[in-house]
Design an enzyme around this catalytic site. Structure first.
Site, PDB file in Angstrom:
ATOM      1  N   GLY A  81       5.827   3.488  -0.300  1.00  0.00           N
ATOM      2  CA  GLY A  81       6.414   3.383   1.042  1.00  0.00           C
ATOM      3  C   GLY A  81       7.823   3.953   1.097  1.00  0.00           C
ATOM      4  O   GLY A  81       8.559   3.937   0.110  1.00  0.00           O
ATOM      5  N   ARG A 145       0.466   7.240  -1.980  1.00  0.00           N
ATOM      6  CA  ARG A 145       0.202   6.016  -2.734  1.00  0.00           C
ATOM      7  C   ARG A 145      -0.865   6.187  -3.826  1.00  0.00           C
ATOM      8  O   ARG A 145      -1.359   5.198  -4.365  1.00  0.00           O
ATOM      9  CB  ARG A 145      -0.226   4.905  -1.775  1.00  0.00           C
ATOM     10  CG  ARG A 145       0.905   4.358  -0.894  1.00  0.00           C
ATOM     11  CD  ARG A 145       0.530   3.021  -0.297  1.00  0.00           C
ATOM     12  NE  ARG A 145       1.550   2.497   0.598  1.00  0.00           N
ATOM     13  CZ  ARG A 145       2.630   1.825   0.189  1.00  0.00           C
ATOM     14  NH1 ARG A 145       2.837   1.605  -1.094  1.00  0.00           N
ATOM     15  NH2 ARG A 145       3.496   1.379   1.068  1.00  0.00           N
ATOM     16  N   ASP A 176       4.724  -0.695  -9.180  1.00  0.00           N
ATOM     17  CA  ASP A 176       3.488  -0.044  -9.635  1.00  0.00           C
ATOM     18  C   ASP A 176       3.756   1.394 -10.099  1.00  0.00           C
ATOM     19  O   ASP A 176       3.278   1.815 -11.152  1.00  0.00           O
ATOM     20  CB  ASP A 176       2.463   0.014  -8.488  1.00  0.00           C
ATOM     21  CG  ASP A 176       1.729  -1.304  -8.354  1.00  0.00           C
ATOM     22  OD1 ASP A 176       1.814  -2.130  -9.281  1.00  0.00           O
ATOM     23  OD2 ASP A 176       1.093  -1.520  -7.306  1.00  0.00           O
ATOM     24  N   LYS A 202      12.771   1.904  -6.465  1.00  0.00           N
ATOM     25  CA  LYS A 202      12.739   1.983  -4.991  1.00  0.00           C
ATOM     26  C   LYS A 202      11.858   0.903  -4.405  1.00  0.00           C
ATOM     27  O   LYS A 202      10.826   0.587  -4.969  1.00  0.00           O
ATOM     28  CB  LYS A 202      12.174   3.350  -4.608  1.00  0.00           C
ATOM     29  CG  LYS A 202      11.835   3.532  -3.183  1.00  0.00           C
ATOM     30  CD  LYS A 202      10.381   3.962  -2.947  1.00  0.00           C
ATOM     31  CE  LYS A 202       9.371   2.869  -3.135  1.00  0.00           C
ATOM     32  NZ  LYS A 202       8.024   3.145  -2.601  1.00  0.00           N
ATOM     33  N   THR A 203      12.197   0.291  -3.340  1.00  0.00           N
ATOM     34  CA  THR A 203      11.328  -0.419  -2.407  1.00  0.00           C
ATOM     35  C   THR A 203      12.182  -1.276  -1.467  1.00  0.00           C
ATOM     36  O   THR A 203      13.092  -1.984  -1.924  1.00  0.00           O
ATOM     37  CB  THR A 203      10.246  -1.325  -3.042  1.00  0.00           C
ATOM     38  OG1 THR A 203       9.547  -1.992  -1.997  1.00  0.00           O
ATOM     39  CG2 THR A 203      10.777  -2.360  -4.015  1.00  0.00           C
ATOM     40  N   ASP A 205      11.100  -3.769  -0.113  1.00  0.00           N
ATOM     41  CA  ASP A 205      10.661  -5.160  -0.284  1.00  0.00           C
ATOM     42  C   ASP A 205      11.607  -5.963  -1.184  1.00  0.00           C
ATOM     43  O   ASP A 205      11.584  -7.188  -1.171  1.00  0.00           O
ATOM     44  CB  ASP A 205       9.250  -5.205  -0.877  1.00  0.00           C
ATOM     45  CG  ASP A 205       8.198  -4.769   0.129  1.00  0.00           C
ATOM     46  OD1 ASP A 205       8.574  -4.385   1.245  1.00  0.00           O
ATOM     47  OD2 ASP A 205       7.000  -4.806  -0.213  1.00  0.00           O
TER      48      ASP A 205
HETATM   49  P1  FBP Z   1       6.451  -0.008  -1.400  1.00  0.00           P
HETATM   50  O1  FBP Z   1       6.087  -1.241  -2.168  1.00  0.00           O
HETATM   51  O2  FBP Z   1       5.659   1.172  -1.777  1.00  0.00           O
HETATM   52  O3  FBP Z   1       7.929   0.258  -1.453  1.00  0.00           O
HETATM   53  O4  FBP Z   1       6.125  -0.257   0.142  1.00  0.00           O
HETATM   54  C1  FBP Z   1       6.454  -1.469   0.734  1.00  0.00           C
HETATM   55  C2  FBP Z   1       6.053  -1.537   2.183  1.00  0.00           C
HETATM   56  O5  FBP Z   1       7.038  -0.986   3.013  1.00  0.00           O
HETATM   57  C3  FBP Z   1       5.749  -2.979   2.561  1.00  0.00           C
HETATM   58  O6  FBP Z   1       6.881  -3.644   3.018  1.00  0.00           O
HETATM   59  C4  FBP Z   1       4.635  -2.838   3.575  1.00  0.00           C
HETATM   60  O7  FBP Z   1       3.783  -3.939   3.522  1.00  0.00           O
HETATM   61  C5  FBP Z   1       3.926  -1.607   3.125  1.00  0.00           C
HETATM   62  O8  FBP Z   1       4.852  -0.819   2.429  1.00  0.00           O
HETATM   63  C6  FBP Z   1       3.331  -0.811   4.261  1.00  0.00           C
HETATM   64  O9  FBP Z   1       2.592   0.248   3.722  1.00  0.00           O
HETATM   65  P2  FBP Z   1       2.184   1.551   4.511  1.00  0.00           P
HETATM   66  O10 FBP Z   1       3.376   2.411   4.594  1.00  0.00           O
HETATM   67  O11 FBP Z   1       1.141   2.159   3.638  1.00  0.00           O
HETATM   68  O12 FBP Z   1       1.699   1.135   5.854  1.00  0.00           O
END
Ligand code: FBP
Length: 552
Positions: A81, A145, A176, A202-203, A205
Site C-alpha cells: 500500500g 502486492r 511481508d 514502510k507502512t 499502519d
Molecule cells: P501496507 O501494509 O501494504 O502498507 O498497506 C496497508 C493498508 O493501507 C491498510 O491500512 C489497508 O487495510 C490496506 O492497505 C488497503 O489495501 P489496498 O490498497 O489494497 O486497498
C-alpha cells in the site's frame, strides 16, 4: 505537468539527513556492533538463513569512507500500500548513488515485485527524479502486492537482475515485503550471485516497528492527515451539536493509527482492537461502552460526539471472528454456488440459520441487515469473507442505536442520536509527506546506498533516535533476520518479521486509558489542523504523539 504552488515549493525543500551523513560520502565510515539473534525461534531461523543470519548491527559514523570503489547498478521497487515518503526514499537513494559515483545507475522496477518478475523498469535521471522530490504517492514507478516468495520467482528475479547487471535490489515495503527481502537476500547469497538486497520500512499502519525500527515511514503523515479531518469533524460536531460521527480509520489489523488519531484529537470514543481481544469483549459490551458515552453526554445536553473505529476491529472481537470462521466453512467449495443460487434473501437466511452453530447464529442475528448481507455477498476469490470491507463504523452505530432504543423504552435515556459515518484511509496514503516523513524517508534511501556500498545484504535500512531533531538521528542497518520469528501462515510454519500490535502496557495506550473516561463524557476535543510545511520547527517538524510518548 500542471503544478500546484505547494508542489513547486516542495521541489525546493532540502530534506534533513542525520548529522553523521551530512559531511559528504567520503566522510562516512561504518562501525560494526555485536552479532544479532532473531527475536525468537533462533535455531529455526538460523537454519533457514545460513548465509545471512547472525550478522552484526551496523552504525554509520563520521570518518574516512573505506568502502571499495565499485560501480553500482541498483534496482528499486515499491511494494504494498502507498505511504507518504516513498518517493523520497528513491530520491535519497538516487542522490547518494550519484554522489558516490556519477556512473552509478538506479533502475525503478514498475508495479511492485511484478516489475522484477517482468523485467519492466525505467532508468532514473536527474529530470525524472526532480519531478518527484518531496511529493506523496507511489506514482513514480507504481506499486503492487505480488508476493516474492517462491524459488521459481527468485530464479526469474536473479535472471533479470543478471541481465541488467544489478549489483543490489532495494525493496521498500512492510513486514511481508521485508520478510521476502530477507528470503531473497538469502537466496542471492546462497547462489553466490553477489547481488545484495536491502529493505526499507514502510507502512501507514505503523505495525512494522520494534526495538530497532522506531517507526515505519508514512505513519506520521497519514495519521496527521486523518487527525486534521477528525479535528475538523469534532469542531463541526461541537458547532452544530446534533450529530454523532463514527469515523473508521485505516489499519488492516493493528490499531496504531486509531490510537495516534485519538491522542491527537481526544474524541469521546476510540476502540482499540488489541484491548477488545485481550478483554475478550463481545459486540454487546462494546455497544454498551459506546452507548454509555452517548447517554451520559445526552444527560448533559450534549447530543453529539465523535467515535474512532479502527478498520481491523471486527477481527479482534472473539465472537465475530468465530462467526466469520464458520461462514468461511459454510461456504467452502461447492456450497458457494448452492448459496448463490438461492433466489431470495429469505431463502439465504434460512440456509445460514441451518448451517451456523447456535452461538454463531446468535451473533449473526444481532447484526444490522446491511452488514449481514455484506458478510455473504462480498467474498474474496477463495470464498472468504472480506473483513476489511465490513463497514464497522455503520455496524457499531446501528448496534448503539438499537441499544439506545431499548434504554429509551426503559426510561433510562432521553436524548437524540443522529449518527453520520466516515472512512478515512486512502485520503492519507498519498499526502505530501510531512517534513518528518520527507526527512526520514530521504535518510532511509541515502542510508540504503551506504549499506550497499559497504557490501551488506539482508539488512533493513535503519534510522533511529527519530523523536529528536534530525541532526541527532542515528543511521545504520539491522539484519532483517533479527526481527523474525516463526509463525503459522496458511497452515504452515513460516519465518516472518513479527508484526507490532498496540502494546496495552505501552505508554501511548496508558496515556489514552488514563484520559478516556473524561473524554467520553466531557467535550475535550483538540484540533491539530493541517500539516504545516513551512514555519517554526515546533509546528512543522514534530512527529507523532505515539513516538513522543514511547520515547518519553
Ligand atoms: P501496507 O501494509 O501494504 O502498507 O498497506 C496497508 C493498508 O493501507 C491498510 O491500512 C489497508 O487495510 C490496506 O492497505 C488497503 O489495501 P489496498 O490498497 O489494497 O486497498
Amino acid at each position: 505537468m500542471n503544478l500546484s504552488p505547494l508542489q513547486t515549493a516542495r521541489y525546493e525543500y532540502s530534506p534533513k539527513l542525520p548529522g553523521m551523513l551530512r559531511n559528504g560520502i567520503s566522510e562516512i565510515c561504518v562501525k560494526e556492533g555485536a552479532p544479532t539473534q532473531s527475536v525468537a525461534d533462533q535455531d529455526k531461523i538460523a537454519a533457514l538463513f545460513p548465509n545471512t543470519y547472525g550478522k552484526c548491527e551496523i552504525t554509520f559514523e563520521k570518518g574516512q569512507n573505506t568502502a571499495p570503489a565499485k560501480k553500482q547498478v541498483v534496482g528499486v521497487i515499491l511494494s504494498g500500500g502507498q505511504a507518504p515518503g516513498g518517493h523520497n526514499v528513491i530520491t535519497g537513494l538516487y542522490d547518494a548513488l550519484k554522489a558516490t559515483n556519477k556512473e552509478n545507475v538506479l533502475l525503478g522496477f514498475k508495479g511492485g515485485p511484478d516489475g522484477l518478475l517482468k523485467n519492466d523498469y525505467v532508468e532514473f535521471d536527474d529530470a525524472f527524479i526532480d519531478a518527484y522530490r518531496n511529493t506523496g504517492g507511489f506514482d513514480i514507478i507504481g506499486s503492487g502486492r505480488t508476493k516474492l516468495e517462491t524459488e521459481e520467482q527468485f530464479n526469474i528475479v536473479a535472471e533479470n537482475a543478471k541481465k541488467n547487471g544489478l549489483t543490489a535490489i532495494v525493496i521498500i515495503g512492510g513486514d511481508d515485503s521485508n520478510t521476502n527481502a530477507a528470503t531473497l537476500a538469502e537466496y542471492m547469497a546462497a547462489k553466490g550471485t553477489g547481488i545484495q538486497v536491502i529493505g526499507c520500512p514502510k507502512t501507514i499502519d505503523g505495525d512494522l516497528k520494534n526495538e530497532d525500527i522506531e517507526a515505519s515511514f508514512g505513519f506520521d503523515t497519514a495519521t496527521k492527515t486523518y487527525s486534521e479531518l477528525i479535528g475538523n469533524i469534532e469542531r463541526d460536531a461541537n458547532s452544530a451539536k446534533k450529530y454523532w460521527h463514527f469515523v473508521k480509520v485505516m489499519g488492516r489489523s493493528a490499531s496504531h493509527v486509531a490510537l495516534e488519531c485519538a491522542l491527537e484529537t481526544q474524541p469521546n470514543i476510540c476502540l482499540i482492537g488489541e484491548e477488545v481481544a485481550a478483554k475478550k469483549m463481545s459486540l454487546a459490551q462494546i455497544t454498551n461502552y459506546i452507548a454509555d458515552s452517548v447517554a451520559n453526554r445526552a444527560a448533559n445536553g450534549d447530543n453529539f460526539g465523535v467515535a474512532i473505529i479502527p478498520e481491523g476491529i471486527v477481527e479482534f472481537v472473539p465472537e465475530f471472528s468465530a462467526l466469520i470462521a464458520e461462514i468461511n466453512e459454510l461456504l467452502a467449495g461447492e456450497a458457494t454456488d448452492k448459496f448463490n443460487a438461492l433466489p431470495t434473501w429469505d431463502d439465504k437466511y434460512a440456509f445460514i440459520k441451518a448451517g451456523l452453530s447456535e452461538s454463531a447464529f446468535a451473533v449473526f442475528d444481532i447484526l444490522p441487515a446491511g452488514i449481514q448481507q455484506q458478510l455473504f455477498l462480498e467474498r474474496d476469490p477463495h470464498g472468504n469473507v472480506q473483513v476489511s470491507l465490513i463497514e464497522s463504523e455503520k455496524l457499531f452505530s446501528e448496534l448503539v442505536k438499537n441499544e439506545l432504543k431499548k434504554r429509551k423504552a426503559a426510561g433510562t435515556y432521553n436524548g437524540k442520536f443522529s449518527p453520520l459515518h466516515h472512512f478515512f484511509g486512502y485520503e492519507g496514503r498519498c499526502a505530501f509527506p510531512s517534513n518528518f516523513d520527507a526527512d526520514y524517508c530521504y535518510s532511509l534511501g541515502y542510508n540504503a546506498c551506504m549499506l550497499i556500498q559497504y557490501g551488506y545484504t539482508g539488512y533493513l535500512s535503519k534510522v533511529s533516535n527519530i523523536s529528536k531533531p534530525a541532526e541527532e538521528w542515528v543511521a545504520g542497518g539491522m539484519p532483517i533476520t533479527k526481527m523474525m520469528n516463526i509463525e503459522r501462515r496458511n497452515g504452515a510454519d513460516k519465518p516472518v518479521i513479527r508484526k507490532a500490535l498496540v502494546e496495552l502496557d505501552g505508554k501511548p495506550f496508558k496515556f489514552f486509558e488514563a484520559n478516556r473516561e473524561k473524554w467520553a463524557v466531557e467535550t475535550c476535543f483538540t484540533y491539530p489542523g493541517a500539516i504545516q510545511y513551512y514555519g517554526p520547527s515546533s509546528v512543522c517538524d514534530i512527529t507523532t504523539r505515539t513516538l513522543a510518548l514511547e520515547k518519553g
